[in-house]
Scaffold this motif. Structure first.
Motif, mmCIF file in Angstrom:
data_model
loop_
_atom_site.group_PDB
_atom_site.id
_atom_site.type_symbol
_atom_site.label_atom_id
_atom_site.label_comp_id
_atom_site.label_asym_id
_atom_site.label_seq_id
_atom_site.Cartn_x
_atom_site.Cartn_y
_atom_site.Cartn_z
ATOM 1 N N THR A 150 0.818 -1.237 0.165
ATOM 2 C CA THR A 150 0.124 -0.036 -0.130
ATOM 3 C C THR A 150 1.014 1.254 0.041
ATOM 4 O O THR A 150 0.633 2.229 -0.505
ATOM 5 N N CYS A 151 1.836 1.291 0.703
ATOM 6 C CA CYS A 151 2.996 2.340 0.756
ATOM 7 C C CYS A 151 3.328 2.722 -0.843
ATOM 8 O O CYS A 151 3.492 3.705 -1.281
ATOM 9 N N ALA A 152 3.835 1.873 -1.445
ATOM 10 C CA ALA A 152 4.451 1.892 -2.719
ATOM 11 C C ALA A 152 3.259 2.423 -3.720
ATOM 12 O O ALA A 152 3.490 3.256 -4.525
ATOM 13 N N LEU A 153 2.178 1.685 -3.545
ATOM 14 C CA LEU A 153 0.864 2.099 -4.787
ATOM 15 C C LEU A 153 0.504 3.485 -4.317
ATOM 16 O O LEU A 153 0.226 4.034 -5.327
ATOM 17 N N SER A 154 0.490 3.907 -3.007
ATOM 18 C CA SER A 154 -0.168 5.158 -2.728
ATOM 19 C C SER A 154 0.785 6.323 -3.257
ATOM 20 O O SER A 154 0.265 7.231 -3.568
ATOM 21 N N CYS A 155 1.969 6.040 -3.182
ATOM 22 C CA CYS A 155 3.137 7.005 -3.266
ATOM 23 C C CYS A 155 3.025 7.054 -5.058
ATOM 24 O O CYS A 155 3.129 8.009 -5.335
ATOM 25 N N MET A 156 3.166 5.915 -5.816
ATOM 26 C CA MET A 156 2.918 6.053 -7.038
ATOM 27 C C MET A 156 1.795 6.872 -7.566
ATOM 28 O O MET A 156 1.846 7.742 -8.491
ATOM 29 N N THR A 157 0.412 6.538 -6.885
ATOM 30 C CA THR A 157 -0.640 7.167 -7.378
ATOM 31 C C THR A 157 -0.654 8.673 -6.888
ATOM 32 O O THR A 157 -0.853 9.546 -7.632
ATOM 33 N N GLY A 158 -0.206 8.913 -5.874
ATOM 34 C CA GLY A 158 -0.403 10.403 -5.295
ATOM 35 C C GLY A 158 0.503 11.107 -6.054
ATOM 36 O O GLY A 158 0.379 12.397 -5.983
ATOM 37 N N ASN A 159 1.648 10.812 -6.325
ATOM 38 C CA ASN A 159 2.773 11.454 -7.047
ATOM 39 C C ASN A 159 2.792 11.495 -8.488
ATOM 40 O O ASN A 159 3.797 11.778 -9.383
ATOM 41 N N ASN A 160 1.737 10.663 -9.027
ATOM 42 C CA ASN A 160 1.688 10.738 -10.510
ATOM 43 C C ASN A 160 2.585 10.032 -11.388
ATOM 44 O O ASN A 160 3.259 10.425 -12.281
ATOM 45 N N LEU A 161 3.341 8.827 -10.511
ATOM 46 C CA LEU A 161 4.557 8.012 -11.091
ATOM 47 C C LEU A 161 3.877 7.357 -12.261
ATOM 48 O O LEU A 161 2.733 6.879 -12.379
ATOM 49 N N PRO A 169 10.012 -1.954 3.442
ATOM 50 C CA PRO A 169 9.717 -1.017 2.530
ATOM 51 C C PRO A 169 11.332 -0.175 2.050
ATOM 52 O O PRO A 169 11.671 -0.112 3.490
ATOM 53 N N ILE A 170 11.448 -0.275 1.249
ATOM 54 C CA ILE A 170 13.048 0.510 0.720
ATOM 55 C C ILE A 170 12.525 1.714 0.068
ATOM 56 O O ILE A 170 11.924 1.734 -0.985
ATOM 57 N N TYR A 171 12.953 2.824 0.651
ATOM 58 C CA TYR A 171 12.896 4.300 -0.072
ATOM 59 C C TYR A 171 14.061 4.625 -0.819
ATOM 60 O O TYR A 171 15.121 4.510 -0.443
ATOM 61 N N SER A 172 13.769 4.818 -2.275
ATOM 62 C CA SER A 172 14.834 5.183 -2.865
ATOM 63 C C SER A 172 15.299 6.328 -3.026
ATOM 64 O O SER A 172 14.401 7.331 -2.325
ATOM 65 N N LYS A 173 16.512 7.041 -3.279
ATOM 66 C CA LYS A 173 16.755 8.540 -3.233
ATOM 67 C C LYS A 173 16.206 9.354 -3.874
ATOM 68 O O LYS A 173 16.103 10.420 -3.876
ATOM 69 N N TYR A 205 8.628 3.321 -8.879
ATOM 70 C CA TYR A 205 8.497 3.313 -7.499
ATOM 71 C C TYR A 205 9.481 4.268 -6.689
ATOM 72 O O TYR A 205 10.631 3.975 -6.936
ATOM 73 N N PHE A 206 9.193 5.018 -6.104
ATOM 74 C CA PHE A 206 10.137 5.697 -4.985
ATOM 75 C C PHE A 206 9.949 4.922 -3.585
ATOM 76 O O PHE A 206 10.987 4.941 -2.973
ATOM 77 N N VAL A 207 9.121 3.970 -3.456
ATOM 78 C CA VAL A 207 9.250 2.936 -2.274
ATOM 79 C C VAL A 207 8.900 1.716 -3.117
ATOM 80 O O VAL A 207 7.954 1.469 -3.683
ATOM 81 N N ALA A 208 9.755 0.449 -2.876
ATOM 82 C CA ALA A 208 9.370 -0.417 -3.163
ATOM 83 C C ALA A 208 9.388 -1.629 -2.032
ATOM 84 O O ALA A 208 10.049 -1.169 -0.866
ATOM 85 N N VAL A 209 8.683 -2.809 -1.827
ATOM 86 C CA VAL A 209 8.681 -3.617 -0.545
ATOM 87 C C VAL A 209 9.434 -4.855 -1.277
ATOM 88 O O VAL A 209 9.157 -5.726 -1.811
ATOM 89 N N ARG A 210 10.621 -4.980 -0.520
ATOM 90 C CA ARG A 210 11.405 -6.190 -0.325
ATOM 91 C C ARG A 210 10.724 -7.325 0.304
ATOM 92 O O ARG A 210 10.445 -7.073 1.942
#
Length: 139
Positions: free
Chosen positions: A21-32, A66-70, A37-42
């Motif tokens: 959910t963290c990765a998908l909400s980030c992707m949707t909210g930031n129009n990626l 959850p891994i947060y990219s730079k 992904y800015f956040v990916a779940v390992r």
């Protein structure tokens, strides 16, 4: 351990269920774009495919991180207004914290015996993300 800033994100790995959910909400909210992904779940398991546990029956283990990219912008437009980043606000398990609640969450995890850590530089992730892991000793 780095200084805790107002923008620090805290991840309680004991609460993370790998739902993405963290990765998908980030992707949707930031129009990626799809798949960006800015956040990916390992998945931490056997390393032989997604969501495959390690160990042998009945002693199986699996966890997620959850891994947060730079590239993560921590939803600067939202946080400037005092709102949590999309990943934090949408986490159904309250595994993510941000802002004023981070110090209290870290202290609570320390009290339960969790190891508090950051990812090493070779992970190429954001430096201002702090994790708590229940399966390790306190540092």
């Amino acid at each position: 351990m780095a200084e805790i800033k107002e923008s620090t994100i805290f991840v309680d790995l004991l609460r993370c269920t790998g739902c993405w959910t963290c990765a998908l909400s980030c992707m949707t909210g930031n129009n990626l774009k799809d798949g960006q992904y800015f956040v990916a779940v390992r998945t931490n398991g056997s390393g032989e495919g997604i969501d495959r546990p390690s160990g042998t029956w009945p002693d199986l283990r699996m966890s997620w991180m959850p891994i947060y990219s730079k590239h993560c912008v921590k939803c600067a437009d939202r946080t400037a207004e005092g709102r949590a980043p999309y990943c934090v606000g949408m986490c159904p398990n309250k595994a993510l914290s941000w802002g004023e609640e981070v110090e209290g969450k870290i202290e609570a995890c320390r009290e339960r015996g969790s190891r508090i850590f950051q990812l090493p530089r070779w992970e190429n992730s954001r430096e201002d993300v702090i994790y708590a892991s229940a399966d390790r000793e306190i540092i």
